[in-house]
Design a protein around this motif. Structure first.
Motif, PDB file in Angstrom:
ATOM      1  N   GLN A   1      13.926  -7.576 -48.642  1.00  0.00           N
ATOM      2  CA  GLN A   1      14.307  -8.967 -48.381  1.00  0.00           C
ATOM      3  C   GLN A   1      13.946  -9.266 -46.929  1.00  0.00           C
ATOM      4  OE1 GLN A   1      18.117 -10.076 -49.922  1.00  0.00           O
ATOM      5  NE2 GLN A   1      18.373 -11.766 -48.480  1.00  0.00           N
ATOM      6  N   LEU A   2      12.958 -10.132 -46.755  1.00  0.00           N
ATOM      7  CA  LEU A   2      12.396 -10.413 -45.436  1.00  0.00           C
ATOM      8  C   LEU A   2      12.815 -11.786 -44.951  1.00  0.00           C
ATOM      9  CD1 LEU A   2      10.321  -9.789 -43.118  1.00  0.00           C
ATOM     10  CD2 LEU A   2       8.604 -10.895 -44.574  1.00  0.00           C
ATOM     11  N   SER A   3      13.273 -11.856 -43.718  1.00  0.00           N
ATOM     12  CA  SER A   3      13.643 -13.143 -43.132  1.00  0.00           C
ATOM     13  C   SER A   3      12.417 -13.818 -42.531  1.00  0.00           C
ATOM     14  CB  SER A   3      14.703 -12.950 -42.049  1.00  0.00           C
ATOM     15  OG  SER A   3      14.199 -12.165 -40.976  1.00  0.00           O
ATOM     16  N   LEU A   4      12.257 -15.112 -42.839  1.00  0.00           N
ATOM     17  CA  LEU A   4      11.249 -15.947 -42.189  1.00  0.00           C
ATOM     18  C   LEU A   4      11.966 -17.112 -41.527  1.00  0.00           C
ATOM     19  CD1 LEU A   4       8.120 -16.337 -44.530  1.00  0.00           C
ATOM     20  CD2 LEU A   4       8.369 -14.911 -42.490  1.00  0.00           C
ATOM     21  N   GLN A   5      11.694 -17.344 -40.255  1.00  0.00           N
ATOM     22  CA  GLN A   5      12.396 -18.384 -39.526  1.00  0.00           C
ATOM     23  C   GLN A   5      11.764 -19.767 -39.691  1.00  0.00           C
ATOM     24  OE1 GLN A   5      12.132 -15.234 -38.410  1.00  0.00           O
ATOM     25  NE2 GLN A   5      14.342 -14.862 -38.366  1.00  0.00           N
ATOM     26  N   ASP A   6      10.446 -19.821 -39.974  1.00  0.00           N
ATOM     27  CA  ASP A   6       9.740 -21.096 -40.070  1.00  0.00           C
ATOM     28  C   ASP A   6       8.333 -20.795 -40.573  1.00  0.00           C
ATOM     29  OD1 ASP A   6       8.939 -23.810 -39.716  1.00  0.00           O
ATOM     30  OD2 ASP A   6      10.183 -23.987 -37.928  1.00  0.00           O
ATOM     31  N   VAL A   7       7.543 -21.835 -40.802  1.00  0.00           N
ATOM     32  CA  VAL A   7       6.139 -21.633 -41.141  1.00  0.00           C
ATOM     33  C   VAL A   7       5.250 -21.795 -39.912  1.00  0.00           C
ATOM     34  CG1 VAL A   7       6.381 -22.301 -43.543  1.00  0.00           C
ATOM     35  CG2 VAL A   7       5.931 -24.062 -41.826  1.00  0.00           C
ATOM     36  N   ASP A   8       5.736 -22.466 -38.918  1.00  0.00           N
ATOM     37  CA  ASP A   8       5.021 -22.628 -37.654  1.00  0.00           C
ATOM     38  C   ASP A   8       5.355 -21.443 -36.758  1.00  0.00           C
ATOM     39  OD1 ASP A   8       5.302 -23.704 -34.629  1.00  0.00           O
ATOM     40  OD2 ASP A   8       3.653 -24.762 -35.637  1.00  0.00           O
ATOM     41  N   ALA A   9       4.322 -20.700 -36.333  1.00  0.00           N
ATOM     42  CA  ALA A   9       4.552 -19.456 -35.589  1.00  0.00           C
ATOM     43  C   ALA A   9       5.333 -19.692 -34.299  1.00  0.00           C
ATOM     44  CB  ALA A   9       3.221 -18.781 -35.277  1.00  0.00           C
ATOM     45  N   ALA A  10       4.991 -20.728 -33.559  1.00  0.00           N
ATOM     46  CA  ALA A  10       5.683 -20.992 -32.289  1.00  0.00           C
ATOM     47  C   ALA A  10       7.149 -21.307 -32.525  1.00  0.00           C
ATOM     48  CB  ALA A  10       4.993 -22.134 -31.549  1.00  0.00           C
ATOM     49  N   CYS A  11       7.438 -22.133 -33.537  1.00  0.00           N
ATOM     50  CA  CYS A  11       8.824 -22.478 -33.846  1.00  0.00           C
ATOM     51  C   CYS A  11       9.586 -21.254 -34.362  1.00  0.00           C
ATOM     52  CB  CYS A  11       8.869 -23.597 -34.876  1.00  0.00           C
ATOM     53  SG  CYS A  11       8.241 -25.187 -34.286  1.00  0.00           S
TER      54      CYS A  11
ATOM     55  N   HIS B   1      18.060 -24.976 -40.944  1.00  0.00           N
ATOM     56  CA  HIS B   1      18.808 -25.680 -39.892  1.00  0.00           C
ATOM     57  C   HIS B   1      18.011 -26.915 -39.496  1.00  0.00           C
ATOM     58  CE1 HIS B   1      15.867 -23.663 -37.288  1.00  0.00           C
ATOM     59  NE2 HIS B   1      16.123 -22.598 -38.022  1.00  0.00           N
ATOM     60  N   ARG B   2      18.472 -27.612 -38.491  1.00  0.00           N
ATOM     61  CA  ARG B   2      17.881 -28.899 -38.141  1.00  0.00           C
ATOM     62  C   ARG B   2      16.397 -28.818 -37.798  1.00  0.00           C
ATOM     63  NH1 ARG B   2      20.298 -31.185 -32.957  1.00  0.00           N
ATOM     64  NH2 ARG B   2      22.198 -30.775 -34.128  1.00  0.00           N
ATOM     65  N   SER B   3      15.975 -27.726 -37.174  1.00  0.00           N
ATOM     66  CA  SER B   3      14.599 -27.644 -36.680  1.00  0.00           C
ATOM     67  C   SER B   3      13.577 -27.299 -37.747  1.00  0.00           C
ATOM     68  CB  SER B   3      14.513 -26.614 -35.539  1.00  0.00           C
ATOM     69  OG  SER B   3      15.245 -27.053 -34.418  1.00  0.00           O
ATOM     70  N   ASN B   4      14.018 -26.711 -38.879  1.00  0.00           N
ATOM     71  CA  ASN B   4      13.035 -26.334 -39.902  1.00  0.00           C
ATOM     72  C   ASN B   4      13.291 -26.951 -41.270  1.00  0.00           C
ATOM     73  OD1 ASN B   4      15.152 -24.868 -40.955  1.00  0.00           O
ATOM     74  ND2 ASN B   4      14.215 -22.855 -40.705  1.00  0.00           N
ATOM     75  N   ILE B   5      14.355 -27.732 -41.425  1.00  0.00           N
ATOM     76  CA  ILE B   5      14.714 -28.251 -42.743  1.00  0.00           C
ATOM     77  C   ILE B   5      13.651 -29.195 -43.298  1.00  0.00           C
ATOM     78  CG2 ILE B   5      16.052 -30.223 -41.867  1.00  0.00           C
ATOM     79  CD1 ILE B   5      18.040 -29.651 -44.198  1.00  0.00           C
TER      80      ILE B   5
ATOM     81  N   ALA C   1      20.159 -21.313 -21.670  1.00  0.00           N
ATOM     82  CA  ALA C   1      19.942 -21.884 -22.992  1.00  0.00           C
ATOM     83  C   ALA C   1      18.499 -22.377 -23.097  1.00  0.00           C
ATOM     84  CB  ALA C   1      20.907 -23.034 -23.225  1.00  0.00           C
ATOM     85  N   ILE C   2      17.930 -22.266 -24.315  1.00  0.00           N
ATOM     86  CA  ILE C   2      16.520 -22.625 -24.539  1.00  0.00           C
ATOM     87  C   ILE C   2      16.472 -23.823 -25.467  1.00  0.00           C
ATOM     88  CG2 ILE C   2      14.334 -21.823 -25.517  1.00  0.00           C
ATOM     89  CD1 ILE C   2      15.093 -19.015 -24.688  1.00  0.00           C
ATOM     90  N   PRO C   3      15.651 -24.841 -25.157  1.00  0.00           N
ATOM     91  CA  PRO C   3      15.541 -26.024 -26.020  1.00  0.00           C
ATOM     92  C   PRO C   3      15.166 -25.625 -27.449  1.00  0.00           C
ATOM     93  CG  PRO C   3      14.458 -26.425 -23.936  1.00  0.00           C
ATOM     94  CD  PRO C   3      14.805 -24.977 -23.943  1.00  0.00           C
ATOM     95  N   ALA C   4      15.748 -26.331 -28.432  1.00  0.00           N
ATOM     96  CA  ALA C   4      15.491 -26.031 -29.834  1.00  0.00           C
ATOM     97  C   ALA C   4      14.125 -26.533 -30.280  1.00  0.00           C
ATOM     98  CB  ALA C   4      16.583 -26.637 -30.704  1.00  0.00           C
ATOM     99  N   HIS C   5      13.524 -27.427 -29.551  1.00  0.00           N
ATOM    100  CA  HIS C   5      12.212 -27.953 -29.923  1.00  0.00           C
ATOM    101  C   HIS C   5      11.225 -27.773 -28.805  1.00  0.00           C
ATOM    102  CE1 HIS C   5      13.892 -29.796 -33.514  1.00  0.00           C
ATOM    103  NE2 HIS C   5      14.876 -30.261 -32.781  1.00  0.00           N
TER     104      HIS C   5
END
Length: 373
Positions: free
Chosen positions: A117-127, A162-166, A369-373
């Motif tokens: 079971q592999l976690s993926l955070q997004d499809v955009d590599a930078a995000c 979450h908000r950044s990848n939904i 803290a790091i900006p979410a976008h």
């Protein structure tokens, strides 16, 4: 917190979540692990895990989920997988892929690994790398997924939403399909542990959630027969609660890196519960008699409106940890339920958090803290 007056019929658990370590190379701001992580020096050794696996199998457990932190942080992971296989358990490795190269993956397969079971955070590599707090993680995950499928191992892709990848859930599903996964889990962040600290930066808007739900339903026919899509709606926008882990103390149990046995992953957020350890007692005794497991098992502990609700033996009152976090009482009705007196407060918290006023991620061990976008 009162215990049931009569001894209940206790079903056998089906799954064991084995938290091998809290060490992890990633720093995801939605991490649901405790704020205070357990130290490496207190981790159970491989031999103790072998005993736990044998005891679990004797109880009727069918599968073990090897988790963390990042389980690959354990140098003896191959040995632990072999012990799980020898105990007769179906083995699922929950991983970020960091720390597992092709050679080590092959060793894990030979040791008896069944599923990854592999976690993926997004499809955009930078995000994706930003949310993980680990540059280059996304590319390594994709390469790892291809290696998993190439070895003939079953693959599930897990995407925390979450908000950044939904707004990219459809692309996440397509990525899972293109990698050869048999299942993809699209699950909203659960606001416990570190995720609660980042709720204001993670919470999507109601409009985002409703759009994503419609999008997911429209995708199911396209992937029917080749990719199973599991969709978990966010509790903060729900009308009814979920039966958390299939009901408290009914279907699964969780062993922490140091050996404490929990009814659910976040149970330690509830003050006053007493957790027994596999270092001191056999697993079946803990499952049957531990005060923590008995506290909310079944329905006898419930107060109104749960006690008379027709759903009480279906959702079992929902999530106890969420009731604690929002209502301040672990025995309260899950605020996700529209019958809860705290339901409106939960909705208000979601609206406030999703307003976009706070767009910064707070990572473990970092002072900025790091900006979410």
């Amino acid at each position: 917190m009162s215990l049931p007056h009569a001894r209940q019929e206790i079903p056998a658990p089906l799954g064991l979540l084995a938290e091998l370590t809290h060490r992890c190379p990633l720093a995801c701001p939605y991490c649901s692990n405790p704020i205070d992580l357990e130290e490496r020096g207190g981790e159970l050794d491989a031999g103790t895990w072998f005993r736990v696996f044998r005891e679990a199998a004797a109880m009727g457990v069918l599968q073990v989920h090897l988790s963390g932190g990042e389980p690959a942080s354990r140098r003896d992971l191959v040995e632990i997988v072999a012990f799980a296989r020898e105990a007769g358990l179906y083995t699922n490795l929950i991983t970020s892929a960091i720390g597992i190269d092709a050679r080590r993956l092959a060793r894990l397969q030979r040791a008896g690994l069944d599923h990854v079971q592999l976690s993926l955070q997004d499809v955009d590599a930078a995000c994706a790398d930003r949310i993980a707090g680990y540059p280059g993680a996304h590319t390594r995950k994709l390469d790892f997924a291809r290696s998993v499928v190439g070895l003939g191992l079953a693959l599930t892709v897990n995407a925390v939403i979450h908000r950044s990848n939904i707004d990219r859930v459809a692309a996440l599903v397509e990525t899972a399909a293109s990698l050869g996964a048999g299942r993809v889990e699209i699950a909203h962040a659960q606001y416990y542990g570190w995720a609660l600290r980042n709720r204001a930066a993670l919470m999507p808007t109601r409009e985002q959630v409703e759009h994503a739900m419609r999008e997911m339903e429209s995708l199911r026919p396209h992937y029917h027969g080749r990719l199973v899509i599991d969709l978990v709606i966010p509790d903060y926008y729900a009308r009814r609660p979920k039966a958390c882990v299939g009901g408290w103390g009914r279907r699964s149990l969780n062993v922490t890196p140091s050996g404490r046995v929990l009814p659910c992953h976040a149970a330690e957020t509830i003050p006053g519960l007493q957790f027994w350890s596999v270092r001191d007692r056999p697993l079946d005794e803990i499952w049957r008699d531990s005060p923590a497991f008995r506290a909310f098992r079944g329905t006898d502990w419930m107060a109104a409106p749960c006690r008379s609700c027709e759903w009480r033996a279906i959702d079992y009152g929902g999530c106890r940890c969420q009731a604690m976090a929002i209502a301040g009482d672990a025995a309260a009705t899950d605020p996700a339920c529209e019958l809860s007196p705290h339901h409106a407060r939960m909705r208000a918290l979601a609206e406030q958090a999703s307003s976009g006023a706070d767009e910064r991620y707070v990572y473990r061990g970092r002072t900025t803290a790091i900006p979410a976008h």
